[in-house]
Scaffold this motif. Structure first.
Motif, short mmCIF file in Angstrom:
data_model
loop_
_atom_site.label_atom_id
_atom_site.label_comp_id
_atom_site.label_asym_id
_atom_site.label_seq_id
_atom_site.Cartn_x
_atom_site.Cartn_y
_atom_site.Cartn_z
N ILE A 146 -8.84 -7.55 -10.69
CA ILE A 146 -7.97 -6.38 -10.70
C ILE A 146 -7.19 -6.33 -9.38
O ILE A 146 -7.75 -6.54 -8.31
N GLN A 147 -5.90 -6.03 -9.48
CA GLN A 147 -5.07 -5.87 -8.29
C GLN A 147 -5.37 -4.55 -7.60
O GLN A 147 -5.27 -3.48 -8.20
N ASP A 148 -5.73 -4.61 -6.32
CA ASP A 148 -6.01 -3.43 -5.52
C ASP A 148 -4.81 -3.16 -4.61
O ASP A 148 -3.90 -3.99 -4.49
N VAL A 149 -4.78 -1.97 -3.97
CA VAL A 149 -3.71 -1.68 -3.01
C VAL A 149 -4.25 -1.33 -1.63
O VAL A 149 -3.51 -0.89 -0.76
N GLY A 150 -5.55 -1.51 -1.42
CA GLY A 150 -6.11 -1.42 -0.07
C GLY A 150 -6.30 -0.02 0.47
O GLY A 150 -6.32 0.17 1.69
N VAL A 151 -6.48 0.97 -0.41
CA VAL A 151 -6.67 2.36 0.00
C VAL A 151 -8.01 2.84 -0.55
O VAL A 151 -8.29 2.67 -1.73
N ARG A 152 -8.82 3.46 0.31
CA ARG A 152 -10.20 3.78 -0.06
C ARG A 152 -10.30 4.62 -1.32
O ARG A 152 -11.19 4.41 -2.15
N ASP A 178 -9.65 -13.34 -6.37
CA ASP A 178 -9.01 -12.56 -5.32
C ASP A 178 -7.51 -12.41 -5.54
O ASP A 178 -6.85 -13.27 -6.13
N ARG A 179 -6.99 -11.29 -5.05
CA ARG A 179 -5.55 -10.99 -5.10
C ARG A 179 -5.12 -10.41 -3.75
O ARG A 179 -5.94 -9.85 -3.02
N PRO A 180 -3.83 -10.50 -3.41
CA PRO A 180 -3.36 -10.00 -2.11
C PRO A 180 -3.50 -8.49 -2.01
O PRO A 180 -3.53 -7.77 -3.02
N ASN A 181 -3.56 -8.01 -0.79
CA ASN A 181 -3.53 -6.58 -0.51
C ASN A 181 -2.15 -6.24 0.03
O ASN A 181 -1.80 -6.66 1.13
N PRO A 182 -1.33 -5.47 -0.71
CA PRO A 182 0.01 -5.16 -0.21
C PRO A 182 -0.01 -4.25 1.02
O PRO A 182 1.01 -4.13 1.71
N ASN A 183 -1.15 -3.61 1.30
CA ASN A 183 -1.32 -2.84 2.53
C ASN A 183 -2.35 -3.50 3.43
O ASN A 183 -3.08 -2.82 4.16
N GLY A 184 -2.37 -4.82 3.43
CA GLY A 184 -3.39 -5.56 4.16
C GLY A 184 -3.07 -5.85 5.60
O GLY A 184 -3.85 -6.50 6.29
N GLN A 185 -1.92 -5.37 6.09
CA GLN A 185 -1.48 -5.71 7.45
C GLN A 185 -2.09 -4.82 8.52
O GLN A 185 -1.89 -5.08 9.71
N PRO A 251 3.95 -7.67 -8.62
CA PRO A 251 4.77 -7.98 -9.79
C PRO A 251 4.53 -7.06 -10.97
O PRO A 251 5.34 -7.00 -11.88
N ILE A 252 3.41 -6.35 -10.98
CA ILE A 252 3.05 -5.46 -12.08
C ILE A 252 2.53 -4.17 -11.48
O ILE A 252 1.78 -4.20 -10.50
N ARG A 253 2.88 -3.04 -12.05
CA ARG A 253 2.36 -1.78 -11.55
C ARG A 253 0.84 -1.81 -11.56
O ARG A 253 0.22 -2.02 -12.60
N PRO A 254 0.21 -1.55 -10.42
CA PRO A 254 -1.25 -1.54 -10.42
C PRO A 254 -1.83 -0.32 -11.13
O PRO A 254 -2.99 -0.33 -11.54
#
Length: 405
Positions: A146-152, A178-185, A251-254
């Protein structure tokens, strides 16, 4: 726990791309990045001759590249791809928003059958948040993708943790693609206090924790955060050519209310409004890119909008009422949690008795302190100083589990 690294090469899925609701463009500034699901040459052999369960939603896809340009132009859903490859996929598990990702935030997801694949679907956002023994019966392993966005407070990591816990209890291995975190910086925000543990936060991590979902799984396992200190038999299929500094466009709405990059970037900050009586753009096409309420001061806030029912928000806050607030769709890209808008909204609220009139703010924030600090009139920098010791302590823990530079 094991990490599997395989040779480079494009994984293949089903012959036709799945049509997935909420799809956006399929691209990334990290052009050579390969998600775990695409590394079929690494994990397909682990699934052969096994009875497989899959935790997935609309983001669980294998990308396909155009032969000429090399650009990612289409994708197939992982469930469809596994079936096409002859994998014995027995059942799927659905998180918040459902298996195909169309349910509202907080809307109960029911068990059923996936119309496209015919697979039985077990809801993990209804009567059960954690798979039961009977749900796992007969499975040899479970795949989580599942694609996550890095927010608790984004609930997919809570689902991951409860799946790992159930599988640890049942002695069933878990494979995380695994998938990237768009807020992983970056890492920022208040750290969750243990007494506020809920589905909006299950571990003592900051609001933005700067890890991929695979890295987070290794930390949950390694820190003994599963119930009873159990350890899952965990395998992470890592990303290729990824760094935490990579800019990744989903690429897809999480989920239905994160429609674009701007919403994903502002979500850690505007998501705090979810625990208040302020509308954060639900019921518009600019979810998490604006905020407002009928009782924010209309002389101070000149921007207004009216939330109406739409896909993903059948009953938005202040439905059909004119809300006064701010449009943030052109705000600069953030690399921190901003309290600017939360503080401003409270300061210029004509009905402060309504602002925090919900039970959810402390659970979203992960702390009882933030509401008190805002009510007492503390500035953003003063509040941020109170996070520093916890952020430093977490950074030391986080470092042990990073898989990428």
């Amino acid at each position: 726990m094991s990490l599997l690294f395989g040779c480079k090469g494009q994984g293949s899925g089903a012959s036709m791309p799945a049509e997935i609701p909420g799809a956006a463009r399929v691209d990334s500034t990290a052009q050579n990045l390969k998600v775990g699901a695409n590394r079929t040459e690494v994990y397909f052999p682990l699934l052969r001759d096994k009875k497989v369960g899959l935790v997935a939603n609309q983001t669980s896809v294998i990308f396909r590249k155009d032969e000429g340009s090399g650009e990612k132009t289409s994708y197939t859903h992982l469930a469809d791809s596994l079936l096409s490859a002859g994998i014995n996929l027995v059942r799927v598990f659905a998180p918040e928003h459902g298996f195909r990702g169309t349910a509202d935030a907080g809307e109960e997801v029911k068990d059923g059958v996936d119309k496209r694949s015919g697979l039985p679907v077990i809801s993990l956002y209804g009567e059960n948040r954690k798979p039961s023994r009977s749900h796992l019966e007969g499975l040899d392993l479970v795949v989580f993708d599942i694609q996550d966005v890095g927010v608790r407070f984004y609930t997919y990591i809570a689902t991951l943790q409860l799946v790992m816990e159930a599988c640890a209890e049942a002695g069933i291995p878990v494979i995380v693609l695994d998938r990237p975190n768009p807020n992983g910086q970056y890492v920022d925000g208040p750290t969750m206090e243990p007494h506020l543990k809920s589905f909006l936060g299950m571990t003592p991590i900051p609001l933005v924790y700067g890890m991929t979902i695979g890295e987070y799984a290794t930390m949950v396992n390694g820190e003994g955060w599963l119930e009873g200190g159990k350890k899952a038999d965990l395998t992470v299929i890592p990303l290729e050519d990824y760094t935490h500094e990579a800019e990744y466009s989903l690429p897809i709405r999480p989920s239905p209310n994160l429609p674009n990059d701007k919403a994903v970037n502002l979500y850690p900050s505007l998501g705090l409004f979810e625990g208040t009586d302020i509308n954060a753009g639900r019921g518009t096409e600019y979810q998490f890119q604006r905020y407002g309420a009928p009782y924010l001061n209309r002389e101070y806030f000149t921007f207004s909008y009216t939330p109406v029912p739409n896909p993903g928000a059948k009953n938005p806050k202040h439905k059909e009422a004119t809300c006064y607030g701010e449009d943030l769709s052109s705000a600069p890209v953030l690399r921190k949690v901003s309290l600017e808008w939360l503080i401003r909204a409270y300061k210029h609220c004509d009905r402060k008795d309504l602002f925090f009139n919900t039970s959810g703010f402390s659970k979203h924030a992960g702390t009882d302190k933030l509401q008190k600090q805002i009510e007492e009139g503390l500035g953003e920098e003063e509040i941020r100083e109170t996070w520093e010791a916890d952020l430093e302590a977490f950074s030391g823990i986080r470092k042990k589990y990073l898989l990428y530079p």
